[in-house]
Design an enzyme around this catalytic site. Structure first.
Site, PDB file in Angstrom:
ATOM      1  N   TRP A   1      -1.117   4.066   7.804  1.00  0.00           N
ATOM      2  CA  TRP A   1      -1.304   5.235   6.941  1.00  0.00           C
ATOM      3  C   TRP A   1      -1.960   6.378   7.700  1.00  0.00           C
ATOM      4  O   TRP A   1      -1.668   7.547   7.455  1.00  0.00           O
ATOM      5  CB  TRP A   1      -2.100   4.879   5.689  1.00  0.00           C
ATOM      6  CG  TRP A   1      -1.417   3.835   4.855  1.00  0.00           C
ATOM      7  CD1 TRP A   1      -1.889   2.605   4.529  1.00  0.00           C
ATOM      8  CD2 TRP A   1      -0.103   3.916   4.267  1.00  0.00           C
ATOM      9  NE1 TRP A   1      -0.963   1.918   3.780  1.00  0.00           N
ATOM     10  CE2 TRP A   1       0.131   2.693   3.603  1.00  0.00           C
ATOM     11  CE3 TRP A   1       0.891   4.901   4.241  1.00  0.00           C
ATOM     12  CZ2 TRP A   1       1.326   2.429   2.917  1.00  0.00           C
ATOM     13  CZ3 TRP A   1       2.074   4.640   3.553  1.00  0.00           C
ATOM     14  CH2 TRP A   1       2.282   3.428   2.900  1.00  0.00           C
TER      15      TRP A   1
ATOM     16  N   ASP B   1      -8.471   9.768   3.179  1.00  0.00           N
ATOM     17  CA  ASP B   1      -7.494   9.078   2.344  1.00  0.00           C
ATOM     18  C   ASP B   1      -8.196   7.843   1.755  1.00  0.00           C
ATOM     19  O   ASP B   1      -8.507   6.908   2.471  1.00  0.00           O
ATOM     20  CB  ASP B   1      -6.299   8.673   3.215  1.00  0.00           C
ATOM     21  CG  ASP B   1      -5.265   7.825   2.481  1.00  0.00           C
ATOM     22  OD1 ASP B   1      -5.470   7.502   1.296  1.00  0.00           O
ATOM     23  OD2 ASP B   1      -4.241   7.483   3.114  1.00  0.00           O
TER      24      ASP B   1
ATOM     25  N   LYS C   1      -3.222   1.936  -6.610  1.00  0.00           N
ATOM     26  CA  LYS C   1      -3.951   0.775  -6.110  1.00  0.00           C
ATOM     27  C   LYS C   1      -5.200   0.496  -6.943  1.00  0.00           C
ATOM     28  O   LYS C   1      -5.372  -0.591  -7.451  1.00  0.00           O
ATOM     29  CB  LYS C   1      -4.286   0.963  -4.644  1.00  0.00           C
ATOM     30  CG  LYS C   1      -3.073   0.626  -3.786  1.00  0.00           C
ATOM     31  CD  LYS C   1      -2.906   1.417  -2.560  1.00  0.00           C
ATOM     32  CE  LYS C   1      -1.512   1.173  -1.993  1.00  0.00           C
ATOM     33  NZ  LYS C   1      -1.108   2.200  -1.065  1.00  0.00           N
TER      34      LYS C   1
HETATM   35  C1  LIG Z   1      -0.482   2.944  -0.271  1.00  0.00           C
HETATM   36  C2  LIG Z   1      -1.180   3.895   0.626  1.00  0.00           C
HETATM   37  C3  LIG Z   1      -0.647   5.154   0.946  1.00  0.00           C
HETATM   38  C4  LIG Z   1       0.716   5.600   0.481  1.00  0.00           C
HETATM   39  O1  LIG Z   1       0.675   5.964  -0.827  1.00  0.00           O
HETATM   40  P1  LIG Z   1       1.928   6.600  -1.604  1.00  0.00           P
HETATM   41  O2  LIG Z   1       1.311   7.028  -2.885  1.00  0.00           O
HETATM   42  O3  LIG Z   1       2.950   5.504  -1.736  1.00  0.00           O
HETATM   43  O4  LIG Z   1       2.444   7.729  -0.792  1.00  0.00           O
HETATM   44  C5  LIG Z   1      -1.402   5.995   1.737  1.00  0.00           C
HETATM   45  N1  LIG Z   1      -2.607   5.630   2.189  1.00  0.00           N
HETATM   46  C6  LIG Z   1      -3.156   4.433   1.916  1.00  0.00           C
HETATM   47  C7  LIG Z   1      -4.512   4.092   2.449  1.00  0.00           C
HETATM   48  C8  LIG Z   1      -2.455   3.522   1.126  1.00  0.00           C
HETATM   49  O5  LIG Z   1      -3.002   2.328   0.848  1.00  0.00           O
END
Ligand SMILES: *Cc1c(COP(=O)(O)O)cnc(C)c1O
Length: 360
Positions: free
Chosen positions: A103, A172, A196
């Site tokens: 990511w 993020d 998540k």
């Molecule tokens: C799942 C995830 C993403 C991607 O998320 P999307 O909403 O599918 O674009 C980005 N960063 C992290 C840390 C993730 O766990």
């Protein structure tokens, strides 16, 4: 098969059952208004109240200072990989990124389209099994910000402390937002896809410091400016209504669990059970280095890929679902986000011990 299985999926992840039950009712008939939640105008009084409540709960739970905007956006965390540099960097400006996994790498690729990006650290050589300490890298002094991924979902690593630097942090937090208290004032921007730890897929939350809203170069299109969404209270265009509503329900649930402090305690308890099971056995090996271990995603291997496949398959038959690791690490991964019940972890540990006895 029990009525509700334990869902260890990395994302979309498990949601509180009471939230699902409430949403199922409201989708058909919201607040006994004779109209379903997802067919209501986003500008109706009822829906505006839903959005306002979700925002104020998030502000309360994360203790978000008044000079930050809370935005409900679309496009997932992956769109934020571009949003951030597009809004913060003019051509020729610099930012420092930490490469702690897929990511982060994807975010670096997008940022390189907009600025001069320094990758100050990478744990790629060790299959991203750890996050760096502050002393492991230097932040380029010309940087506008330092970018990191707080929890690396795929590898099961987490920054237990955020870097100490005079640069603003951009983070993020898709897989660990609301799992622990935070000092928001250290960050310029925090973003997270909801699916998540906060709700269903389709809504992405961005927490943006107000003074950053005017930094976007003139060439950035309207929909891709944070300011556009901030100025209109996330209602510039039709927002992800169902997602916002569900996030609100999850936040209400979270508040009842004792807020982020309560969650942190519970998350530590759950993770400790699972890591203790791994550490007390020769059969299971943790992927993440001990001081980088994530309380959200617990990654581990068995002696052979064949045993791993068998483990995942047998676990599924007893209602422990979604334990297959990401293809880039292999092995197993138990995602035990906020809403994942402690009993599910207890059951998994018992299953692991049983499986080891039968197969070693
Ligand atoms: C799942 C995830 C993403 C991607 O998320 P999307 O909403 O599918 O674009 C980005 N960063 C992290 C840390 C993730 O766990």
């Amino acid at each position: 098969m029990p009525e509700r299985i334990y869902n260890f999926s990395p994302g979309p992840g498990t949601m509180p059952q009471e939230v699902l039950a409430q949403a199922a009712k409201d989708i058909v008939n919201f607040n006994d208004k004779g109209i379903g939640l997802i067919e209501m105008s986003h500008r109706s009084k009822e829906f505006m109240a839903v959005t306002d409540e979700a925002e104020s709960l998030l502000r309360e739970l994360l203790d978000i200072p008044a000079n930050y905007k809370v935005l409900f956006m679309q496009g997932g965390a992956s769109s934020q990989f571009a949003f951030v540099p597009m809004n913060l960097l003019a051509p020729g400006q610099t930012a420092t990124y930490l490469n702690t996994g897929v990511w982060a790498k994807k975010a670096i690729k997008e940022a390189e389209l907009f600025g001069d990006i320094k990758v100050a650290y990478s744990s790629a050589d060790s299959t991203y099994n750890h996050v760096p300490k502050d002393s492991d890298y230097t932040v380029d002094p010309a940087s506008e910000f330092l970018y990191l991924v707080s929890n690396n979902t795929i590898y099961g690593t987490q920054f237990h402390e955020f870097p100490k630097t005079d640069k603003m942090l951009v983070c993020d937090m898709s897989s660990d937002i609301l799992s622990r208290p935070l000092d928001i004032s250290r960050f310029g921007i925090i973003f997270a896809g909801a699916q998540k730890n906060m709700g269903p897929a389709g809504v992405t939350i961005a927490i943006v410091r107000e003074d950053l809203l005017n930094r976007a170069p003139a060439t950035v299109p309207t929909m891709f400016r944070y300011k556009t969404h901030a100025d209109k209270g996330s209602m510039f265009n039709t927002p992800p209504c169902f997602g916002i509503y569900c996030v609100g329900l999850v936040l209400k649930w979270l508040k009842k669990q004792g807020g982020v402090k309560g969650m942190e305690k519970l998350n530590q308890e759950k993770a400790a059970l699972l890591y203790a099971a791994i550490d007390s056995s020769e059969f299971y090996r943790g992927h993440a280095q001990v001081d980088s271990r994530s309380p959200m995603n617990v990654t581990f291997n068995l002696p052979t890929p064949e045993l791993e496949a068998q483990f995942v398959k047998e676990a599924t038959t007893v209602g422990l679902d979604g334990l297959k690791g990401h293809r880039s690490v292999g092995g197993c991964r138990a995602s035990i986000y906020n809403a994942f019940p402690k009993q599910g972890v207890i059951d998994l540990v018992a299953f692991m011990q049983e499986f080891e006895k039968k197969n070693s």
